[in-house]
Write a protein that holds these residues in place. Structure first.
Motif, short mmCIF file in Angstrom:
data_model
loop_
_atom_site.label_atom_id
_atom_site.label_comp_id
_atom_site.label_asym_id
_atom_site.label_seq_id
_atom_site.Cartn_x
_atom_site.Cartn_y
_atom_site.Cartn_z
N GLY A 8 36.76 20.37 7.07
CA GLY A 8 35.78 19.57 6.34
C GLY A 8 34.48 20.36 6.24
N ASN A 9 34.04 20.59 5.01
CA ASN A 9 32.81 21.35 4.78
C ASN A 9 31.70 20.36 4.44
OD1 ASN A 9 30.76 23.04 3.98
ND2 ASN A 9 31.84 23.88 2.20
N TRP A 10 30.83 20.14 5.39
CA TRP A 10 29.74 19.18 5.17
C TRP A 10 28.66 19.72 4.22
CZ3 TRP A 10 28.44 16.80 10.69
CH2 TRP A 10 29.51 16.02 11.11
N LYS A 11 28.69 21.00 3.92
CA LYS A 11 27.67 21.64 3.08
C LYS A 11 26.28 21.31 3.64
CE LYS A 11 30.95 21.75 -0.66
NZ LYS A 11 31.21 21.77 -2.09
N MET A 12 25.24 21.23 2.80
CA MET A 12 23.88 21.00 3.34
C MET A 12 23.59 19.50 3.41
SD MET A 12 20.33 22.96 2.36
CE MET A 12 19.76 21.88 1.05
N SER A 96 32.00 29.64 -3.02
CA SER A 96 31.48 29.82 -4.39
C SER A 96 30.00 29.46 -4.49
CB SER A 96 32.30 29.01 -5.39
OG SER A 96 32.18 27.64 -5.12
N GLU A 97 29.53 28.54 -3.64
CA GLU A 97 28.10 28.20 -3.68
C GLU A 97 27.25 29.36 -3.15
OE1 GLU A 97 28.62 24.45 -1.69
OE2 GLU A 97 29.73 23.75 -3.43
N ARG A 98 27.78 30.11 -2.19
CA ARG A 98 27.09 31.31 -1.70
C ARG A 98 27.12 32.40 -2.79
NH1 ARG A 98 23.87 30.40 2.17
NH2 ARG A 98 23.63 32.66 2.12
N TYR A 162 41.59 28.82 -1.67
CA TYR A 162 41.49 28.85 -3.13
C TYR A 162 40.75 27.61 -3.59
CZ TYR A 162 42.60 28.20 -8.02
OH TYR A 162 42.48 27.95 -9.37
N GLU A 163 39.54 27.83 -4.10
CA GLU A 163 38.72 26.71 -4.57
C GLU A 163 38.27 27.00 -6.00
OE1 GLU A 163 36.81 24.35 -1.12
OE2 GLU A 163 35.50 26.04 -1.53
N PRO A 164 38.99 26.46 -6.99
CA PRO A 164 38.53 26.66 -8.37
C PRO A 164 37.15 26.01 -8.53
CG PRO A 164 40.41 25.13 -8.28
CD PRO A 164 40.20 25.63 -6.89
N ILE A 168 35.27 21.80 -7.84
CA ILE A 168 34.44 21.51 -6.66
C ILE A 168 33.41 20.44 -7.00
CG2 ILE A 168 32.73 22.45 -5.07
CD1 ILE A 168 34.23 25.10 -5.15
N GLY A 169 33.50 19.32 -6.33
CA GLY A 169 32.50 18.26 -6.49
C GLY A 169 32.54 17.58 -7.84
N THR A 170 33.59 17.83 -8.62
CA THR A 170 33.65 17.29 -9.98
C THR A 170 34.63 16.13 -10.10
OG1 THR A 170 35.43 18.83 -10.51
CG2 THR A 170 33.18 19.55 -11.01
N GLY A 205 41.11 23.96 -2.03
CA GLY A 205 39.90 23.15 -1.98
C GLY A 205 39.42 22.82 -3.37
N GLY A 206 38.80 21.66 -3.51
CA GLY A 206 38.28 21.23 -4.81
C GLY A 206 38.72 19.81 -5.08
N SER A 207 37.80 18.85 -4.78
CA SER A 207 38.07 17.43 -5.03
C SER A 207 39.32 16.91 -4.31
CB SER A 207 38.14 17.14 -6.53
OG SER A 207 36.87 17.37 -7.13
N ALA A 225 43.88 22.32 3.58
CA ALA A 225 42.87 21.93 2.60
C ALA A 225 41.46 22.20 3.12
CB ALA A 225 43.01 20.46 2.25
N LEU A 226 40.60 22.61 2.22
CA LEU A 226 39.17 22.73 2.50
C LEU A 226 38.50 21.58 1.73
CD1 LEU A 226 36.81 24.22 3.78
CD2 LEU A 226 36.91 25.90 1.93
N VAL A 227 37.92 20.67 2.48
CA VAL A 227 37.49 19.39 1.93
C VAL A 227 35.97 19.29 1.96
CG1 VAL A 227 37.69 16.88 2.21
CG2 VAL A 227 39.60 18.37 2.91
N GLY A 228 35.36 19.02 0.83
CA GLY A 228 33.90 18.86 0.79
C GLY A 228 33.50 17.41 0.98
N GLY A 229 33.14 16.76 -0.13
CA GLY A 229 32.60 15.40 -0.10
C GLY A 229 33.39 14.42 0.76
N ALA A 230 34.72 14.50 0.71
CA ALA A 230 35.54 13.53 1.43
C ALA A 230 35.50 13.73 2.94
CB ALA A 230 36.98 13.58 0.92
O1 LIG Z 1 33.63 23.20 -1.95
C1 LIG Z 1 34.44 22.48 -1.41
C2 LIG Z 1 34.79 22.67 0.01
O2 LIG Z 1 34.32 23.89 0.48
C3 LIG Z 1 35.09 21.36 -2.14
O3 LIG Z 1 34.17 20.35 -2.30
P1 LIG Z 1 34.65 18.90 -2.83
O4 LIG Z 1 35.83 18.50 -1.97
O5 LIG Z 1 33.47 18.02 -2.67
O6 LIG Z 1 35.08 19.11 -4.25
#
Ligand SMILES: O=C(CO)COP(=O)(O)O
Length: 246
Positions: A8-12, A96-98, A162-164, A168-170, A205-207, A225-230
């Protein structure tokens, strides 16, 4: 290689009180710790997360690492050995954000991989194409050129994510055919270039959400899986971690 991995990637995101509440909720859900899931916390909160997760089975992950390995005059940087000292097992490299906001690529990412491995952490190296690159039919060459950074790291334990970028976040998740094509191509590249994939997991990763995780995890070649928002909601993250056991 072995069991599937969820990170789980909490990001900022997060603050002390909210992190503690979220982590304690996750710790009360045994499927998360049982899956060996990782939490990628902001650097400022890694010590807090590591203390809360100690002995639980949840692994601590950093979101980035300095390319400079040795202590010294690098204001603002956090070294791999500091992250390892705090208890990090994994570190995201080349998200990809970096790449987008900090122009990370090439030699910088090679240095980060080397620093992470030398400090005993497992790098989670992220690749993925933009929508324009996919629509132009260039996605495979983009991904192969991003993978070039791994060329000198044969035989090491690695995770590739692999995160298209367009997913991501869409809320636009890549479809099964797209995911299975890219994962097969990444594994082929790894086999040809590094001589083996036994110690390399390839995550998608990606949604990734609770309602699509099971289908994604079942795609051939998907090792997690690499999970952002969830990952910012404990029960959603638990449902995703449960798919590891299916
Ligand atoms: O960038 C991501 C995880 O590193 C994916 O983010 P989301 O799951 O929010 O699309």
């Amino acid at each position: 290689m072995g069991a599937k991995l969820v990170i789980g990637n909490w990001k900022m995101n997060g603050r002390l009180a909210a992190n503690e509440q979220l982590l304690r909720a996750m710790l009360a859900m045994p499927a998360i710790a049982r899956s060996g899931a990782g939490i990628a916390a902001p650097a400022a909160y890694i010590a807090q997360i590591a203390a809360l997760c100690e002995g639980s089975g949840i692994q601590v992950c950093a979101q980035d690492v300095s390319r400079f390995a040795a202590d010294g005059a690098y204001t603002g940087e956090v070294s791999a050995s500091m992250l390892a000292d705090l208890g990090c097992r994994y570190v995201l490299i080349g998200h990809s954000e970096r790449r987008q906001y900090f122009a990370e690529a090439g030699a910088c990412l090679v240095d980060k991989l080397q620093a992470a491995l030398d400090a005993g952490m497992v790098p989670v190296f992220c690749v993925g194409e933009t929508l324009a690159e996919r629509e132009a039919g260039e996605y495979l060459s983009v991904i192969f050129s991003q993978l070039e950074v791994l060329r000198g790291f044969a035989g090491r334990e690695l995770v590739v994510a692999y995160e298209p970028v367009w997913a991501i976040g869409t809320g636009k998740v890549a479809n099964i055919e797209q995911i299975s094509e890219i994962h097969a191509e990444i594994k082929k590249w790894l086999l040809q270039t590094l001589g083996g994939t036994d110690n390399i997991r390839v995550l998608y990763g990606g949604s990734v959400k609770a309602d699509n995780a099971e289908v994604i995890m079942a795609v051939p070649g998907v090792d997690g899986a690499l999970v952002g928002g969830a990952s910012l909601d404990a029960s959603t993250f638990e449902l995703i971690c449960q798919t590891v056991e299916k």
